[in-house]
Design an enzyme around this catalytic site. Sequence first.
Site, PDB file in Angstrom:
ATOM      1  CG  ASP A 299      13.763  59.807  61.870  1.00 12.53           C
ATOM      2  OD1 ASP A 299      13.580  60.395  62.947  1.00 12.53           O
ATOM      3  OD2 ASP A 299      13.700  58.568  61.751  1.00 12.53           O
TER       4      ASP A 299
ATOM      5  CG  HIS B   6       8.147  53.071  58.587  1.00 13.90           C
ATOM      6  ND1 HIS B   6       7.409  52.102  59.215  1.00 13.90           N
ATOM      7  CD2 HIS B   6       8.552  53.931  59.561  1.00 13.90           C
ATOM      8  CE1 HIS B   6       7.353  52.372  60.512  1.00 13.90           C
ATOM      9  NE2 HIS B   6       8.047  53.484  60.747  1.00 13.90           N
TER      10      HIS B   6
ATOM     11  CB  SER C 188      13.257  52.462  70.776  1.00 23.95           C
ATOM     12  OG  SER C 188      12.216  53.030  70.017  1.00 23.95           O
TER      13      SER C 188
ATOM     14  NE  ARG D 291       5.938  58.914  63.044  1.00 20.72           N
ATOM     15  CZ  ARG D 291       6.819  57.967  63.389  1.00 20.72           C
ATOM     16  NH1 ARG D 291       7.199  57.847  64.662  1.00 20.72           N
ATOM     17  NH2 ARG D 291       7.340  57.153  62.488  1.00 20.72           N
TER      18      ARG D 291
ATOM     19  CG  HIS E 280      14.844  52.906  65.686  1.00 26.55           C
ATOM     20  ND1 HIS E 280      13.634  53.420  65.304  1.00 26.55           N
ATOM     21  CD2 HIS E 280      14.677  52.540  66.999  1.00 26.55           C
ATOM     22  CE1 HIS E 280      12.771  53.373  66.322  1.00 26.55           C
ATOM     23  NE2 HIS E 280      13.389  52.852  67.369  1.00 26.55           N
TER      24      HIS E 280
HETATM   25  N1  NMX Z   1      17.185  54.174  50.700  1.00 30.75           N
HETATM   26  C1  NMX Z   1      17.762  53.180  49.989  1.00 30.75           C
HETATM   27  N2  NMX Z   1      17.395  51.890  50.059  1.00 30.75           N
HETATM   28  C2  NMX Z   1      16.352  51.609  50.858  1.00 30.75           C
HETATM   29  C3  NMX Z   1      15.670  52.590  51.590  1.00 30.75           C
HETATM   30  C4  NMX Z   1      16.136  53.926  51.500  1.00 30.75           C
HETATM   31  N3  NMX Z   1      15.597  54.907  52.206  1.00 30.75           N
HETATM   32  N4  NMX Z   1      14.675  52.007  52.292  1.00 30.75           N
HETATM   33  C5  NMX Z   1      14.736  50.696  52.009  1.00 30.75           C
HETATM   34  N5  NMX Z   1      15.760  50.446  51.143  1.00 30.75           N
HETATM   35  C6  NMX Z   1      16.224  49.161  50.672  1.00 30.75           C
HETATM   36  C7  NMX Z   1      16.650  48.301  51.862  1.00 30.75           C
HETATM   37  O1  NMX Z   1      17.959  48.663  52.286  1.00 30.75           O
HETATM   38  C8  NMX Z   1      16.541  46.918  51.285  1.00 30.75           C
HETATM   39  O2  NMX Z   1      17.653  46.698  50.440  1.00 30.75           O
HETATM   40  P1  NMX Z   1      18.391  45.259  50.365  1.00 30.75           P
HETATM   41  O3  NMX Z   1      17.324  44.284  49.933  1.00 30.75           O
HETATM   42  O4  NMX Z   1      19.460  45.455  49.351  1.00 30.75           O
HETATM   43  O5  NMX Z   1      18.893  44.967  51.741  1.00 30.75           O
HETATM   44  C9  NMX Z   1      15.305  47.036  50.388  1.00 30.75           C
HETATM   45  O6  NMX Z   1      15.165  48.428  50.091  1.00 30.75           O
HETATM   46  C10 NMX Z   1      14.037  46.530  51.034  1.00 30.75           C
HETATM   47  O7  NMX Z   1      13.838  47.199  52.253  1.00 30.75           O
HETATM   48  P2  NMX Z   1      12.345  47.494  52.793  1.00 30.75           P
HETATM   49  O8  NMX Z   1      11.687  46.170  52.961  1.00 30.75           O
HETATM   50  O9  NMX Z   1      11.672  48.478  51.924  1.00 30.75           O
HETATM   51  O10 NMX Z   1      12.620  48.213  54.183  1.00 30.75           O
HETATM   52  P3  NMX Z   1      12.890  47.562  55.629  1.00 30.75           P
HETATM   53  O11 NMX Z   1      11.584  47.310  56.286  1.00 30.75           O
HETATM   54  O12 NMX Z   1      13.840  46.435  55.534  1.00 30.75           O
HETATM   55  O13 NMX Z   1      13.672  48.755  56.336  1.00 30.75           O
HETATM   56  C11 NMX Z   1      14.086  50.999  56.964  1.00 30.75           C
HETATM   57  C12 NMX Z   1      13.019  49.915  56.783  1.00 30.75           C
HETATM   58  C13 NMX Z   1      13.446  52.193  57.643  1.00 30.75           C
HETATM   59  C14 NMX Z   1      15.214  50.458  57.838  1.00 30.75           C
HETATM   60  C15 NMX Z   1      14.629  51.411  55.565  1.00 30.75           C
HETATM   61  O14 NMX Z   1      13.575  51.923  54.791  1.00 30.75           O
HETATM   62  C16 NMX Z   1      15.761  52.401  55.643  1.00 30.75           C
HETATM   63  O15 NMX Z   1      16.918  51.978  55.779  1.00 30.75           O
HETATM   64  N6  NMX Z   1      15.478  53.734  55.543  1.00 30.75           N
HETATM   65  C17 NMX Z   1      16.473  54.761  55.695  1.00 30.75           C
HETATM   66  C18 NMX Z   1      16.834  54.971  57.179  1.00 30.75           C
HETATM   67  C19 NMX Z   1      15.705  55.664  57.918  1.00 30.75           C
HETATM   68  O16 NMX Z   1      15.153  56.671  57.488  1.00 30.75           O
HETATM   69  N7  NMX Z   1      15.353  55.115  59.079  1.00 30.75           N
HETATM   70  C20 NMX Z   1      14.359  55.740  59.982  1.00 30.75           C
HETATM   71  C21 NMX Z   1      13.055  54.954  60.091  1.00 30.75           C
HETATM   72  C22 NMX Z   1      12.097  55.638  61.034  1.00 30.75           C
HETATM   73  N8  NMX Z   1      12.614  55.695  62.405  1.00 30.75           N
HETATM   74  O17 NMX Z   1      12.621  56.700  63.011  1.00 30.75           O
HETATM   75  O18 NMX Z   1      12.988  54.643  62.947  1.00 30.75           O
HETATM   76  C1  MLT Z   2       9.409  54.718  65.154  1.00 24.28           C
HETATM   77  O1  MLT Z   2       8.852  55.787  65.429  1.00 24.28           O
HETATM   78  O2  MLT Z   2       9.694  53.893  66.049  1.00 24.28           O
HETATM   79  C2  MLT Z   2       9.846  54.474  63.747  1.00 24.28           C
HETATM   80  O3  MLT Z   2       8.965  55.043  62.830  1.00 24.28           O
HETATM   81  C3  MLT Z   2      10.215  53.060  63.440  1.00 24.28           C
HETATM   82  C4  MLT Z   2       9.122  52.023  63.441  1.00 24.28           C
HETATM   83  O4  MLT Z   2       7.963  52.279  63.696  1.00 24.28           O
HETATM   84  O5  MLT Z   2       9.492  50.868  63.122  1.00 24.28           O
END
Ligand code: NMX
Ligand code: MLT
Length: 470
Positions: free
Chosen positions: A409, A354, A277, A363, A307
Amino acid sequence: MAFFRSVSALSRLRSRVGQQSNLSNSVRWLQTPTSSNTDLFAELKELVPEYQDRVKKLKKEHGSVELGKITVDMVLGGMRGMTALVWLGSAVDPDEGIRFRGMSIPECQKKLPGAFPGGEPLPEAVLWLLLTGKIPSKEQVDSLAQELRSRATIPEYAYKAIDALPVSAHPMTQFTTGVMALQVQSEFQKAYEGGIAKARYWEPTYEDSMNLIARLPAIAAYIYRRKYKDGKIIPLDDSLDYGANYAHMLGFDDPEMLEFMRLYISIHSDHEGGNVSSHTAHLVASPLSDPYLAFAAALNGLAGPLHGLANQEVLRWIRSIVAEFGTPDISTEQLTDYINKTLSRGQVVPGYGHGVLRQTDPRYTCQREFALKHLPNDPLFQLVSKIKEVVPPILTKLGKVKNPWPNVDAHSGVLLNYYGLTEENYYTVLFGVSRSVGIGPQLIWDRALGMPLERPKSVTLEKLEQLCAK
Ligand code: NMX
Ligand code: MLT
């Protein structure tokens, strides 16, 4: 119902332009109240020349200093770990988490003024800190609260634009629509059309950003009342601060909920510049799109489930666990099975992982502390605590998840639910209102520092293969 406020932002802007700049050299990350100036704009005007000099010096003397190398993994991996933009308000350390102008969340809780002694930091205090790098006094915060209230009037057509959508539209769709309707009032757009000089771009950007921050709670509350309640607007209360007023306009007046809203907005305000964002806002503002256009784009990024929408997904997922077992009081084995089932369906565990953090999000921790103080026996809070014990080892075992720990979250939904805000599809709107407190200040600094149009270089797959073959 609502009319433009009598003193227009433009006339305020004109009078300010006439004011003398009073340059102070002593203000850089001091983090103590260093002036008794209660006008945030005037405070900022003193700071701008100093920051401009710092940027000029960096470009002139250190323009070729390398900040790291760019790898194929970074280019194919969502630019993770690539330092590529400047963000003044905050920085995220992978282990420690967020620092707002150098201050951790516990430091902010200790040092920033609250609604009462020992209370959670007021969002107005965070806004002042993010914009100036200085800890405001209570008088400065009260003055800013008053300034925001004076800017909070919503034009009738903004409500009508939202009303044009079906009530069934997702709250984030309604929210972005409301922000786009507010854009009609952009001072930056008017000033640009009027031929304003580049050196003064930040002044109407200040007006737009402050107006936007001030008006979002009323727009957001309207969407909530329209979608989930009787549609009647609860007017702003002149005696309340920003966070409390938002809760009040939503229809919540329990002092504990007001206090949670202050904390919620403060901790969601900023998370350095690379998150989807914030980065989107910075990118969209870079060709001189005004703050409304930039913020509406940011909201559209926030509305993605990886996100900001994750807060909605977390509560939905928690409710699905309760529905599956008929109770939140489940065993570790039952929870393990459910998490494995989620993963085997090819879904993520929402609220965990994350892009930058490698430890539990502070947080999350401060929300847990709030819950321990106010709702230790809430069954959903107890389930969230159990999830925090069970999920990390399972994600670690997958071998690919870089951060198995909970993020912001993972916790917010159960607190909101406890205080009666049970409609999880609305949760990302709360995140969006909060994020304006972080994005607004940076958009002002982007213009004050003359940040250029953002335009990175892309590469074709063939070119990448050729480069790697060499
Ligand atoms: N559950 C299952 N698999 C996960 C998760 C999770 N919570 N987090 C990461 N992975 C997987 C990810 O999908 C990826 O799989 P693949 O190689 O098959 O595509 C692998 O682990 C490597 O990912 P990372 O490098 O650890 O994470 P990345 O930096 O790519 O993504 C998020 C970060 C936040 C997108 C990811 O951890 C996620 O999808 N979390 C769940 C959704 C979530 O809670 N998002 C909110 C984040 C905070 N916010 O407010 O924005
Ligand atoms: C945020 O607050 O924007 C989330 O934790 C996602 C991020 O920092 O990438």
